[in-house]
Scaffold this motif. Structure first.
Motif, PDB file in Angstrom:
ATOM      1  N   ASP A 280       0.818  -1.222   0.000  1.00 24.74           N
ATOM      2  CA  ASP A 280       0.000   0.000   0.000  1.00 24.74           C
ATOM      3  C   ASP A 280       0.844   1.262   0.000  1.00 24.74           C
ATOM      4  N   LEU A 281       2.117   1.135   0.382  1.00 25.24           N
ATOM      5  CA  LEU A 281       2.998   2.300   0.418  1.00 25.24           C
ATOM      6  C   LEU A 281       3.345   2.801  -0.984  1.00 25.24           C
ATOM      7  N   ILE A 282       3.290   1.909  -1.976  1.00 23.22           N
ATOM      8  CA  ILE A 282       3.591   2.317  -3.357  1.00 23.22           C
ATOM      9  C   ILE A 282       2.313   2.849  -3.978  1.00 23.22           C
ATOM     10  N   SER A 283       1.900   3.991  -3.509  1.00 16.75           N
ATOM     11  CA  SER A 283       0.667   4.608  -3.964  1.00 16.75           C
ATOM     12  C   SER A 283       0.680   6.080  -3.585  1.00 16.75           C
ATOM     13  N   THR A 284      -0.094   6.872  -4.300  1.00 18.70           N
ATOM     14  CA  THR A 284      -0.199   8.288  -3.966  1.00 18.70           C
ATOM     15  C   THR A 284      -1.186   8.524  -2.825  1.00 18.70           C
ATOM     16  N   ASP A 285      -2.028   7.542  -2.564  1.00 14.54           N
ATOM     17  CA  ASP A 285      -2.996   7.630  -1.464  1.00 14.54           C
ATOM     18  C   ASP A 285      -2.821   6.398  -0.581  1.00 14.54           C
ATOM     19  N   ILE A 286      -2.028   6.536   0.474  1.00 14.00           N
ATOM     20  CA  ILE A 286      -1.625   5.390   1.296  1.00 14.00           C
ATOM     21  C   ILE A 286      -2.705   5.050   2.318  1.00 14.00           C
ATOM     22  N   ASP A 287      -3.031   3.760   2.383  1.00 17.40           N
ATOM     23  CA  ASP A 287      -3.954   3.247   3.394  1.00 17.40           C
ATOM     24  C   ASP A 287      -3.114   2.582   4.490  1.00 17.40           C
ATOM     25  N   TRP A 288      -3.133   3.178   5.687  1.00 20.06           N
ATOM     26  CA  TRP A 288      -2.284   2.691   6.782  1.00 20.06           C
ATOM     27  C   TRP A 288      -2.967   1.623   7.627  1.00 20.06           C
ATOM     28  N   SER A 289      -4.234   1.370   7.432  1.00 18.11           N
ATOM     29  CA  SER A 289      -4.978   0.486   8.338  1.00 18.11           C
ATOM     30  C   SER A 289      -4.453  -0.944   8.310  1.00 18.11           C
ATOM     31  N   ASN A 290      -4.176  -1.473   7.127  1.00 22.53           N
ATOM     32  CA  ASN A 290      -3.693  -2.856   7.040  1.00 22.53           C
ATOM     33  C   ASN A 290      -2.315  -3.006   7.668  1.00 22.53           C
ATOM     34  N   MET A 291      -1.447  -2.023   7.457  1.00 28.63           N
ATOM     35  CA  MET A 291      -0.111  -2.098   8.047  1.00 28.63           C
ATOM     36  C   MET A 291      -0.174  -1.989   9.565  1.00 28.63           C
ATOM     37  N   ALA A 292      -1.064  -1.162  10.071  1.00 25.85           N
ATOM     38  CA  ALA A 292      -1.218  -1.043  11.524  1.00 25.85           C
ATOM     39  C   ALA A 292      -1.708  -2.357  12.117  1.00 25.85           C
ATOM     40  N   SER A 293      -2.668  -2.974  11.451  1.00 26.68           N
ATOM     41  CA  SER A 293      -3.195  -4.254  11.930  1.00 26.68           C
ATOM     42  C   SER A 293      -2.123  -5.336  11.854  1.00 26.68           C
ATOM     43  N   GLY A 294      -1.371  -5.338  10.765  1.00 26.16           N
ATOM     44  CA  GLY A 294      -0.325  -6.343  10.604  1.00 26.16           C
ATOM     45  C   GLY A 294       0.784  -6.208  11.632  1.00 26.16           C
ATOM     46  N   ALA A 295       1.202  -4.979  11.895  1.00 28.57           N
ATOM     47  CA  ALA A 295       2.258  -4.752  12.878  1.00 28.57           C
ATOM     48  C   ALA A 295       1.800  -5.157  14.274  1.00 28.57           C
ATOM     49  N   LEU A 296       0.578  -4.774  14.640  1.00 29.78           N
ATOM     50  CA  LEU A 296       0.048  -5.119  15.962  1.00 29.78           C
ATOM     51  C   LEU A 296      -0.088  -6.621  16.119  1.00 29.78           C
ATOM     52  N   SER A 297      -0.622  -7.288  15.100  1.00 27.31           N
ATOM     53  CA  SER A 297      -0.804  -8.732  15.153  1.00 27.31           C
ATOM     54  C   SER A 297       0.525  -9.450  15.320  1.00 27.31           C
ATOM     55  N   SER A 298       1.521  -9.052  14.539  1.00 29.28           N
ATOM     56  CA  SER A 298       2.817  -9.718  14.589  1.00 29.28           C
ATOM     57  C   SER A 298       3.526  -9.493  15.920  1.00 29.28           C
ATOM     58  N   VAL A 299       3.447  -8.263  16.429  1.00 26.23           N
ATOM     59  CA  VAL A 299       4.081  -7.967  17.718  1.00 26.23           C
ATOM     60  C   VAL A 299       3.441  -8.778  18.834  1.00 26.23           C
ATOM     61  N   LEU A 300       2.124  -8.918  18.792  1.00 26.02           N
ATOM     62  CA  LEU A 300       1.437  -9.718  19.814  1.00 26.02           C
ATOM     63  C   LEU A 300       1.848 -11.176  19.734  1.00 26.02           C
ATOM     64  N   PHE A 301       1.836 -11.740  18.528  1.00 26.12           N
ATOM     65  CA  PHE A 301       2.259 -13.131  18.354  1.00 26.12           C
ATOM     66  C   PHE A 301       3.703 -13.311  18.806  1.00 26.12           C
ATOM     67  N   GLY A 302       4.590 -12.414  18.367  1.00 27.98           N
ATOM     68  CA  GLY A 302       5.998 -12.524  18.707  1.00 27.98           C
ATOM     69  C   GLY A 302       6.249 -12.410  20.198  1.00 27.98           C
ATOM     70  N   THR A 303       5.515 -11.504  20.861  1.00 24.61           N
ATOM     71  CA  THR A 303       5.679 -11.328  22.309  1.00 24.61           C
ATOM     72  C   THR A 303       5.236 -12.573  23.066  1.00 24.61           C
TER      73      THR A 303
END
Length: 320
Positions: A280-303
């Protein structure tokens, strides 16, 4: 030689990588315990400092000298050249302005980096992280050096922490090396043009470099769940290949389940569901929601996986 001196020698042995030799470690451990303990004023054994054992710089240098690490980093650096050769043999069109990531790969250097990250994100990148973290404790156990390493003694929490930090550094080096080499190769072969997204958006070269930098940070964070799982498996087994293979297998199964649309919203809870949200970063209109969800999910699993690994290693009966 006093016991304090023998303990200091044992500490230095660990610092200089002797702990890969079980016989040497056993000799040092036996020698250190052969004499009465000299206790200091603070109640600690004289000459022993836990902070001197298994120092980070020494462990990192030791891991960098391993053939396994050199082969992995070499493969990562070689992959962009393999991709270029594949496009040169094929019929790539550098002027293409539409299509998928493969079709747009030769449009510019940023597009070439996107392709390299995209094709390696399914298997190669998770495998690299699993390799470095799955080999931490299990390799010492397989060499029968773990019990002597702890007998020197190196505190258990320090062993796990130092090895996890070194594994994280090696993983980060590999994850940064791939796009860096891809960018250099892409500039030489395809030029420093705009990044073209499959939707037709054009992102300037400067902005695309910033986007790629954020994409790399996201990929590192998103693979934290693989790191935590591989570390847990490394603590649970004495077979490094079992720990590495187990983490990779879970990643593959998660990717397969993510393709089953019948699972609907349940797929959102899979650790690999947001693996490619960085696109989604390779765009002129970036949607941050998926990246936020992905980062939170991975950090929780990793922790969770990391805490389970620490708890298990703290109480594990070390026999090898």
């Amino acid at each position: 030689m006093s016991k304090a001196e023998k303990l200091a020698e044992a500490n230095d042995a660990v610092d200089h990588g002797v702990h890969t030799d079980p016989a040497a470690l056993q000799e040092l451990s036996d020698a250190a315990s052969a004499e009465p303990t000299e206790v200091g004023a603070d109640g600690a054994v004289a000459g022993y400092r836990a902070g001197r054992t298994l120092r980070l710089g020494v462990e990192l240098r030791r891991q960098l000298k391993r053939r396994r690490t050199q082969l992995v980093l070499g493969l990562v650096a070689l992959l962009p050249f393999i991709l270029v050769i594949a496009f040169e043999i094929g019929e790539a069109n550098p002027n293409r302005r539409s299509g998928g990531f493969v079709d747009l790969a030769t449009a510019s250097a940023p597009n070439f980096v996107v392709l390299a990250l995209f094709v390696s994100g399914t298997f190669l990148l998770p495998m690299i992280v699993a390799l470095f973290f799955g080999d931490t404790i299990a390799s010492e156990a397989s060499w029968s050096s773990l019990k002597y390493l702890l007998a020197i003694p190196v505190p258990r929490h320090r062993v796990l922490r130092q090895k996890a930090i070194v594994s994280a550094l090696l993983s980060a080096i590999a994850l940064v090396l791939l796009p860096l080499v891809s960018l250099l190769v892409g500039v030489v072969w395809y030029g420093a043009g705009d990044a073209i997204s499959p939707t037709g958006d054009a992102v300037t070269f400067a902005d695309s470099l910033l986007a790629l930098g954020m994409a790399i940070v996201y990929i590192v964070i998103q693979l934290a769940w693989v790191a935590g799982l591989a570390l847990l498996l490394s603590v649970l087994t004495d077979a490094p290949l079992g720990a590495v293979g187990g983490a990779v297998l879970v990643a593959i199964v998660s990717q397969i389940l993510d393709q089953i649309t019948a699972l609907e919203d349940l797929r959102n809870y899979l650790p690999t569901h947001y693996s490619f949200a960085w696109i989604d970063l390779i765009s002129t209109d970036i949607d941050w929601s998926n990246m936020a969800s992905g980062a939170l999910s991975s950090v929780l699993f990793g922790t969770v996986f990391g805490l389970l690994a620490a708890r298990r290693f703290a109480t594990k009966d070390i026999t090898s």
